[in-house]
Write a protein that holds these residues in place. Structure first.
Motif, PDB file in Angstrom:
ATOM      1  N   THR A 149       0.839  -1.190   0.000  1.00  8.86           N
ATOM      2  CA  THR A 149       0.000   0.000   0.000  1.00  8.86           C
ATOM      3  C   THR A 149       0.871   1.236   0.000  1.00  8.86           C
ATOM      4  N   GLY A 150       0.356   2.275  -0.619  1.00 10.81           N
ATOM      5  CA  GLY A 150       1.091   3.519  -0.705  1.00 10.81           C
ATOM      6  C   GLY A 150       0.153   4.706  -0.731  1.00 10.81           C
ATOM      7  N   LYS A 151       0.752   5.890  -0.766  1.00  7.69           N
ATOM      8  CA  LYS A 151      -0.003   7.131  -0.766  1.00  7.69           C
ATOM      9  C   LYS A 151       0.546   8.019  -1.879  1.00  7.69           C
ATOM     10  N   ILE A 152      -0.342   8.557  -2.711  1.00  7.78           N
ATOM     11  CA  ILE A 152       0.069   9.443  -3.793  1.00  7.78           C
ATOM     12  C   ILE A 152       0.411  10.804  -3.193  1.00  7.78           C
ATOM     13  N   LEU A 153       1.656  11.231  -3.392  1.00 11.24           N
ATOM     14  CA  LEU A 153       2.083  12.525  -2.860  1.00 11.24           C
ATOM     15  C   LEU A 153       1.903  13.642  -3.875  1.00 11.24           C
ATOM     16  N   SER A 154       2.272  13.403  -5.130  1.00 11.15           N
ATOM     17  CA  SER A 154       2.122  14.451  -6.139  1.00 11.15           C
ATOM     18  C   SER A 154       2.189  13.853  -7.538  1.00 11.15           C
ATOM     19  N   HIS A 155       1.623  14.596  -8.477  1.00  9.03           N
ATOM     20  CA  HIS A 155       1.749  14.289  -9.902  1.00  9.03           C
ATOM     21  C   HIS A 155       2.707  15.319 -10.482  1.00  9.03           C
ATOM     22  N   LEU A 156       3.682  14.871 -11.257  1.00  5.00           N
ATOM     23  CA  LEU A 156       4.688  15.773 -11.796  1.00  5.00           C
ATOM     24  C   LEU A 156       5.182  15.261 -13.132  1.00  5.00           C
ATOM     25  N   LYS A 157       6.130  15.992 -13.723  1.00  5.30           N
ATOM     26  CA  LYS A 157       6.712  15.585 -15.000  1.00  5.30           C
ATOM     27  C   LYS A 157       8.187  15.286 -14.797  1.00  5.30           C
ATOM     28  N   ASP A 158       8.682  14.313 -15.544  1.00  7.17           N
ATOM     29  CA  ASP A 158      10.081  13.918 -15.496  1.00  7.17           C
ATOM     30  C   ASP A 158      10.928  14.942 -16.261  1.00  7.17           C
ATOM     31  N   ASP A 159      12.242  14.787 -16.208  1.00  9.50           N
ATOM     32  CA  ASP A 159      13.142  15.670 -16.933  1.00  9.50           C
ATOM     33  C   ASP A 159      12.917  15.539 -18.439  1.00  9.50           C
ATOM     34  N   LYS A 160      13.234  16.607 -19.165  1.00 10.90           N
ATOM     35  CA  LYS A 160      13.019  16.615 -20.600  1.00 10.90           C
ATOM     36  C   LYS A 160      14.057  15.741 -21.303  1.00 10.90           C
ATOM     37  N   VAL A 161      13.575  14.942 -22.246  1.00  8.00           N
ATOM     38  CA  VAL A 161      14.427  14.129 -23.097  1.00  8.00           C
ATOM     39  C   VAL A 161      14.368  14.741 -24.492  1.00  8.00           C
ATOM     40  N   LEU A 162      15.531  15.103 -25.040  1.00  4.74           N
ATOM     41  CA  LEU A 162      15.587  15.703 -26.364  1.00  4.74           C
ATOM     42  C   LEU A 162      15.831  14.635 -27.419  1.00  4.74           C
ATOM     43  N   VAL A 163      15.084  14.736 -28.521  1.00  5.88           N
ATOM     44  CA  VAL A 163      15.239  13.833 -29.654  1.00  5.88           C
ATOM     45  C   VAL A 163      15.654  14.696 -30.840  1.00  5.88           C
ATOM     46  N   PHE A 164      16.845  14.441 -31.390  1.00  8.97           N
ATOM     47  CA  PHE A 164      17.361  15.236 -32.505  1.00  8.97           C
ATOM     48  C   PHE A 164      17.654  14.305 -33.671  1.00  8.97           C
ATOM     49  N   LYS A 165      17.027  14.603 -34.807  1.00 10.25           N
ATOM     50  CA  LYS A 165      17.239  13.802 -36.013  1.00 10.25           C
ATOM     51  C   LYS A 165      17.894  14.689 -37.057  1.00 10.25           C
ATOM     52  N   LYS A 166      18.846  14.118 -37.786  1.00  9.63           N
ATOM     53  CA  LYS A 166      19.536  14.881 -38.820  1.00  9.63           C
ATOM     54  C   LYS A 166      20.000  13.939 -39.915  1.00  9.63           C
ATOM     55  N   LYS A 167      19.893  14.407 -41.151  1.00 14.71           N
ATOM     56  CA  LYS A 167      20.479  13.694 -42.284  1.00 14.71           C
ATOM     57  C   LYS A 167      21.515  14.627 -42.901  1.00 14.71           C
ATOM     58  N   ARG A 168      22.739  14.198 -42.900  1.00 11.29           N
ATOM     59  CA  ARG A 168      23.806  15.078 -43.342  1.00 11.29           C
ATOM     60  C   ARG A 168      23.722  15.360 -44.842  1.00 11.29           C
ATOM     61  N   ARG A 169      24.116  16.556 -45.177  1.00 12.96           N
ATOM     62  CA  ARG A 169      24.155  17.068 -46.546  1.00 12.96           C
ATOM     63  C   ARG A 169      22.777  17.135 -47.212  1.00 12.96           C
ATOM     64  N   LYS A 170      21.709  17.011 -46.471  1.00 12.55           N
ATOM     65  CA  LYS A 170      20.361  17.063 -47.053  1.00 12.55           C
ATOM     66  C   LYS A 170      19.559  18.256 -46.538  1.00 12.55           C
ATOM     67  N   GLY A 171      20.065  18.951 -45.523  1.00 15.61           N
ATOM     68  CA  GLY A 171      19.332  20.081 -44.966  1.00 15.61           C
ATOM     69  C   GLY A 171      18.176  19.682 -44.075  1.00 15.61           C
ATOM     70  N   TYR A 172      18.167  18.424 -43.628  1.00 20.95           N
ATOM     71  CA  TYR A 172      17.075  17.920 -42.800  1.00 20.95           C
ATOM     72  C   TYR A 172      17.508  17.891 -41.341  1.00 20.95           C
ATOM     73  N   LYS A 173      16.811  18.659 -40.499  1.00 17.30           N
ATOM     74  CA  LYS A 173      17.033  18.649 -39.049  1.00 17.30           C
ATOM     75  C   LYS A 173      15.679  18.719 -38.364  1.00 17.30           C
ATOM     76  N   LYS A 174      15.509  17.938 -37.321  1.00 10.96           N
ATOM     77  CA  LYS A 174      14.266  17.963 -36.560  1.00 10.96           C
ATOM     78  C   LYS A 174      14.602  17.774 -35.091  1.00 10.96           C
ATOM     79  N   LYS A 175      14.088  18.649 -34.244  1.00  7.08           N
ATOM     80  CA  LYS A 175      14.350  18.588 -32.805  1.00  7.08           C
ATOM     81  C   LYS A 175      13.022  18.525 -32.066  1.00  7.08           C
ATOM     82  N   ASN A 176      12.862  17.488 -31.239  1.00  6.45           N
ATOM     83  CA  ASN A 176      11.660  17.309 -30.433  1.00  6.45           C
ATOM     84  C   ASN A 176      12.052  17.116 -28.983  1.00  6.45           C
TER      85      ASN A 176
END
Length: 102
Positions: A60-87
């Motif tokens: 058994t437990g008790k809910i203390l709070s609802h929160l968000k975890d640290d941000k995880v960055l997702v970066f995609k790139k294709k070289r020499r194509k000009g494609y970059k995406k950051k989420n």
């Protein structure tokens, strides 16, 4: 005394009076929660392993709070194509205080 508990598809090793950050759980802050899917219990040097879970064991437990975890960055790139995406992504978490292991 400790137990291994399955909470929302993830396994946690918990002891009494411990804080656990789990994936977002249903319930208000201050509400009591009960976890029935206990996989292993250790008490006084004796280990009880379930197949797959232990019948009658509860944490058994008790809910203390609802929160968000640290941000995880997702970066995609294709070289020499000009494609970059950051989420970015922040996972919803719940802070739970483990009260008893039965």
């Amino acid at each position: 005394m400790y137990a291994i508990v399955d909470i929302a598809g993830k396994q946690f090793k918990v002891t009494q009076d411990q804080f656990v950050y789990t994936p977002r759980l249903e319930g208000e802050e201050g509400a009591s929660v009960e976890f029935d899917n206990v996989l292993l219990v250790e008490a006084d040097g004796k280990v009880n392993v379930g197949t797959p879970s232990i019948k009658g064991a509860k944490v058994t437990g008790k809910i203390l709070s609802h929160l968000k975890d640290d941000k995880v960055l997702v970066f995609k790139k294709k070289r020499r194509k000009g494609y970059k995406k950051k989420n970015g992504h922040r996972q919803a978490m719940t802070k739970v205080l483990i009260e008893t292991i039965k």
